[in-house]
Enzyme design. Structure first.
Site, PDB file in Angstrom:
ATOM      1  N   ARG A 163      -1.268  12.631   3.401  1.00  0.00           N
ATOM      2  CA  ARG A 163      -2.345  12.736   4.485  1.00  0.00           C
ATOM      3  C   ARG A 163      -1.890  13.909   5.454  1.00  0.00           C
ATOM      4  NH1 ARG A 163      -1.213   7.213   4.096  1.00  0.00           N
ATOM      5  NH2 ARG A 163      -3.155   6.174   2.899  1.00  0.00           N
ATOM      6  N   LYS A 187       0.156   5.404   6.975  1.00  0.00           N
ATOM      7  CA  LYS A 187      -0.474   4.399   8.023  1.00  0.00           C
ATOM      8  C   LYS A 187       0.262   2.932   8.127  1.00  0.00           C
ATOM      9  CE  LYS A 187      -5.326   5.782   7.315  1.00  0.00           C
ATOM     10  NZ  LYS A 187      -6.534   5.749   6.349  1.00  0.00           N
ATOM     11  N   HIS A 258      -8.031  16.542   3.835  1.00  0.00           N
ATOM     12  CA  HIS A 258      -8.318  15.362   3.017  1.00  0.00           C
ATOM     13  C   HIS A 258      -8.961  15.923   1.810  1.00  0.00           C
ATOM     14  CE1 HIS A 258      -8.930  11.320   2.409  1.00  0.00           C
ATOM     15  NE2 HIS A 258      -9.959  11.485   1.751  1.00  0.00           N
ATOM     16  N   ARG A 261      -6.254  16.517  -0.546  1.00  0.00           N
ATOM     17  CA  ARG A 261      -5.542  15.321  -1.043  1.00  0.00           C
ATOM     18  C   ARG A 261      -6.272  14.941  -2.121  1.00  0.00           C
ATOM     19  NH1 ARG A 261      -2.669  10.613   0.860  1.00  0.00           N
ATOM     20  NH2 ARG A 261      -3.738   8.810   1.224  1.00  0.00           N
ATOM     21  N   HIS A 284      -1.908   4.279  -0.807  1.00  0.00           N
ATOM     22  CA  HIS A 284      -3.093   3.432  -0.429  1.00  0.00           C
ATOM     23  C   HIS A 284      -2.593   2.042  -0.394  1.00  0.00           C
ATOM     24  CE1 HIS A 284      -6.288   6.524  -2.072  1.00  0.00           C
ATOM     25  NE2 HIS A 284      -6.118   6.537  -0.787  1.00  0.00           N
ATOM     26  N   TYR A 293       0.355  -5.979  -8.817  1.00  0.00           N
ATOM     27  CA  TYR A 293       0.976  -4.719  -9.118  1.00  0.00           C
ATOM     28  C   TYR A 293       2.252  -4.655  -9.014  1.00  0.00           C
ATOM     29  CZ  TYR A 293      -3.800  -2.896  -9.039  1.00  0.00           C
ATOM     30  OH  TYR A 293      -5.082  -2.606  -9.037  1.00  0.00           O
TER      31      TYR A 293
END
Length: 315
Positions: A163, A187, A258, A261, A284, A293
């Site tokens: 990002r 984030k 972005h 990205r 993410h 996962y």
């Protein structure tokens, strides 16, 4: 040859001189130079055939007598049988050529500058093709400290898919040059490790070496990318810099950090990387929060990256 002789030279002399500078100073490939040459010679053939400068041959056309009306007329002429993207490219060639003539003091104004680029059909998501991504990066001249920084930044964005906030927040201590990885703070202060291409790391090294010699005295000791006062570059500045690069290269649609990205992710997936690896690379949350996962090992990520990213190292 004294200056008077040079001023009498026709269009093809200046086209050749422009192409030489593209090859020597900007290290453009022979194919790219050939394409520029073809676009420019076609334009001056139009100028000669249209009688705009009386009876002349294309190679003897006077570069100085071309105004924006001539260029608009040319676009109108192209309109009949060309895609908007082709017209935009030809206009971009003329802009670059006249920018070169302006720098050489051969013309006072760039007649192509005020001509509006033909609008392309709207594309859905703002991401670039591989060719466009390479052209964008190659259009950034790294012959100044700011240029070296910008090249390093956008090579890094395209190479890692991080990002813009992660790029701005990147610290020197978080780059592992031998391991070819970056540790970024995403984030919610989640840290992740992303592979970085050799090309991006090379440009970061080159920029930091120049910074040590040419940079301002007081520098933020941690930040990788600095503004001209030596402070950390903000995400807003990075956005502005990218907008200018996009404008200068004649890419006639907006592209944000972005979008780079998004471009990274698209190119990885197009080249066969699996969605899960890419989501992991992008950081993410949906991946890290779902138990179903398993964590993808960094080694597998590195292998997937090197195989799939156009700027990665092909084994």
């Amino acid at each position: 040859m004294h200056h008077g002789d040079i001023d009498d030279q026709g269009a093809f002399f200046w086209i050749d001189s422009f192409l030489e500078s593209l090859a020597a100073e900007r290290r453009y490939s022979p194919a790219t130079c050939l394409a520029y040459g073809k676009d420019l010679r076609e334009f001056f053939s139009y100028v000669a055939e249209s009688g705009l400068q009386g009876e002349i041959s294309p190679e003897n056309a006077d570069v100085e007598r071309v105004d924006n009306l001539a260029i608009r007329g040319y676009l109108g002429f192209l309109h009949k049988k060309n895609e908007k993207s082709t017209m935009a490219r030809k206009l971009s060639s003329l802009r670059s050529f006249y920018r070169f003539l302006e720098k050489r003091g051969r013309v006072a104004v760039n007649p192509a500058q005020s001509v509006v680029t033909p609008k392309r059909k709207k594309t859905v998501a703002a991401h670039l093709t591989v060719d466009e991504a390479f052209a964008l990066l190659d259009s950034i001249l790294d012959d100044s400290l700011a240029g070296a920084r910008d090249r390093a930044m956008f090579e890094c964005l395209y190479s890692t898919g991080i990002r813009v906030s992660e790029l701005a927040g990147l610290n020197m201590g978080r780059i592992n040059f031998p391991g070819k990885t970056l540790r970024v703070l995403g984030k919610g202060d989640k840290e992740r490790i992303v592979p970085a291409g050799a090309k991006a790391l090379e440009h970061i090294k080159a920029y930091r070496d120049r910074l040590a010699v040419e940079g301002p005295k007081n520098q933020d000791p941690e930040a990788v990318f600095l503004n001209k006062n030596g402070g950390r570059l903000t995400t807003r500045s990075i956005r502005r810099i990218l907008e200018k690069i996009v404008r200068d290269m004649g890419l006639n649609r907006p592209l944000s950090p972005h979008g780079l990205r998004h471009t990274f992710a698209t190119h990885m997936l197009d080249n066969g990387a699996d969605l899960r690896s890419v989501q992991e690379l992008l950081g993410h949350a949906s991946i890290s929060t779902t138990g179903r996962y398993t964590h993808v090992s960094i080694d597998r990520l590195m292998a997937a990256y090197d195989k799939a990213h156009p700027r990665g190292e092909k084994s």
